[in-house]
Scaffold this motif. Sequence first.
Motif, PDB file in Angstrom:
ATOM      1  N   ILE A   1      20.279  44.910   1.719  1.00  0.00           N
ATOM      2  CA  ILE A   1      19.029  45.465   1.180  1.00  0.00           C
ATOM      3  C   ILE A   1      18.578  44.634  -0.013  1.00  0.00           C
ATOM      4  CG2 ILE A   1      17.968  47.488   0.117  1.00  0.00           C
ATOM      5  CD1 ILE A   1      20.112  49.152   1.681  1.00  0.00           C
TER       6      ILE A   1
ATOM      7  N   TYR B   1      16.678  43.735   4.723  1.00  0.00           N
ATOM      8  CA  TYR B   1      16.159  45.104   4.670  1.00  0.00           C
ATOM      9  C   TYR B   1      15.565  45.385   3.290  1.00  0.00           C
ATOM     10  CZ  TYR B   1      19.238  45.795   8.733  1.00  0.00           C
ATOM     11  OH  TYR B   1      19.868  45.688   9.943  1.00  0.00           O
ATOM     12  N   ASP B   2      14.689  46.384   3.239  1.00  0.00           N
ATOM     13  CA  ASP B   2      14.276  46.935   1.954  1.00  0.00           C
ATOM     14  C   ASP B   2      14.122  48.442   2.084  1.00  0.00           C
ATOM     15  OD1 ASP B   2      11.793  47.098   3.245  1.00  0.00           O
ATOM     16  OD2 ASP B   2      10.986  45.342   2.230  1.00  0.00           O
TER      17      ASP B   2
ATOM     18  N   LYS C   1      15.051  53.003   5.233  1.00  0.00           N
ATOM     19  CA  LYS C   1      15.574  51.634   5.260  1.00  0.00           C
ATOM     20  C   LYS C   1      14.797  50.846   6.309  1.00  0.00           C
ATOM     21  CE  LYS C   1      19.857  49.027   6.128  1.00  0.00           C
ATOM     22  NZ  LYS C   1      21.277  49.158   6.554  1.00  0.00           N
TER      23      LYS C   1
ATOM     24  N   CYS D   1      23.865  48.231  -2.030  1.00  0.00           N
ATOM     25  CA  CYS D   1      22.643  47.762  -1.367  1.00  0.00           C
ATOM     26  C   CYS D   1      22.764  46.285  -0.970  1.00  0.00           C
ATOM     27  CB  CYS D   1      21.435  47.987  -2.266  1.00  0.00           C
ATOM     28  SG  CYS D   1      20.908  49.724  -2.342  1.00  0.00           S
TER      29      CYS D   1
ATOM     30  N   GLU E   1      13.556  47.659  -3.433  1.00  0.00           N
ATOM     31  CA  GLU E   1      13.198  49.067  -3.230  1.00  0.00           C
ATOM     32  C   GLU E   1      11.906  49.378  -3.971  1.00  0.00           C
ATOM     33  OE1 GLU E   1      15.031  53.597  -3.921  1.00  0.00           O
ATOM     34  OE2 GLU E   1      15.897  51.866  -4.971  1.00  0.00           O
TER      35      GLU E   1
END
Length: 352
Positions: free
Chosen positions: A118, A80-81, A61, A113, A121
Amino acid sequence: MLSIVTFNDTEKWNEIVKNFKAYDVYYLSNYLKAFKVHGDGEPILFYYEDENIRAINAVMKRDVADDKRFHEKISPNTFYDLSTPYGYGGFLIEGNSTKGSMKALNEEYIALCKKEGIISEIVRFHPILKNSKNVSRMYEIDNLGKTITLSLSSLDEIWDNFNTNKKRWIKKAKKSGVEIYWGRSPELLSDFRRMYNRTMEKNNAKNYYFFNEEFYKSVLNDLPYNSLIFYALFENRIIGMVLITFANGQIHHHLSASDLDFLHLGPTNILMYEIACWGNENGFKTFHLGGGVGSKEDSLYKFKQGFNKNSDCIFSIGKKIFDLEKYNNLMKIRKKEDYFIETEVFFPSYRS
């Protein structure tokens, strides 16, 4: 039904992972620790379970604010990713993958996520496990190229799969007196780091591939039963080294280096052969070498292909956007830069 296991709960993490028949070293918390040390992000494990399936996904993360392109442009701990840790990964799924269970997994994954902030991805699926097939509706999947895997079922098969050139190099090294040993002492890791850095300098490698001392200490201390250094000795001098990782029947070429003054002896060829033989003797099923730079069939790929002319593994990546609005906001920030060129090749594009 979907939960996150944090890096602090190592025992629970590894217990879950090892209960999956097809698990590999890339899913163990001990493996991800080295890349946390390297600055690749915070390791987390997604765990899903319902009446039909179980699933895990080990990821790094990453705080987007840590990317130099976003310094002082966004606040830390906001965007975030996710990325597969160095190597391979992606969801491992066991059980009866019904449409209902896969739909539920995907919906819960997206919801969790987004809740965690997030945005996207990037997945590097496991070429041997071929786990991209199970999640074709969850990700945009691209097949990038071939990788090379050696079957270790017999010593004869290992040797027969080598091309004539590889066999010649191995015989030459043996005749010249090159000997192969293995170990995992601090001294060996120091020798490896020096030789590896010189190899990376020769190849004009990116800064990312110059791992610091703490990274190597993590490999030594946190993977005591999942890593080894094989080294080629010639006239009491180390002329080639290969760091391997392994678990659950699978060996992986992790990093390697050669003394530039002894390339005429082809130490990497005999090292790969002896690793494969060691793997066979110790009950391993496969030895994965990887592919070419950027998944191209370049000179590196052709070098590896010589160890198994019949290998047919495919390397795939998966792309997923959880929060399109935030993704586009980050793209707007980047597009304000005169030098920014949007590309579909690199994902996520805001990091290109």
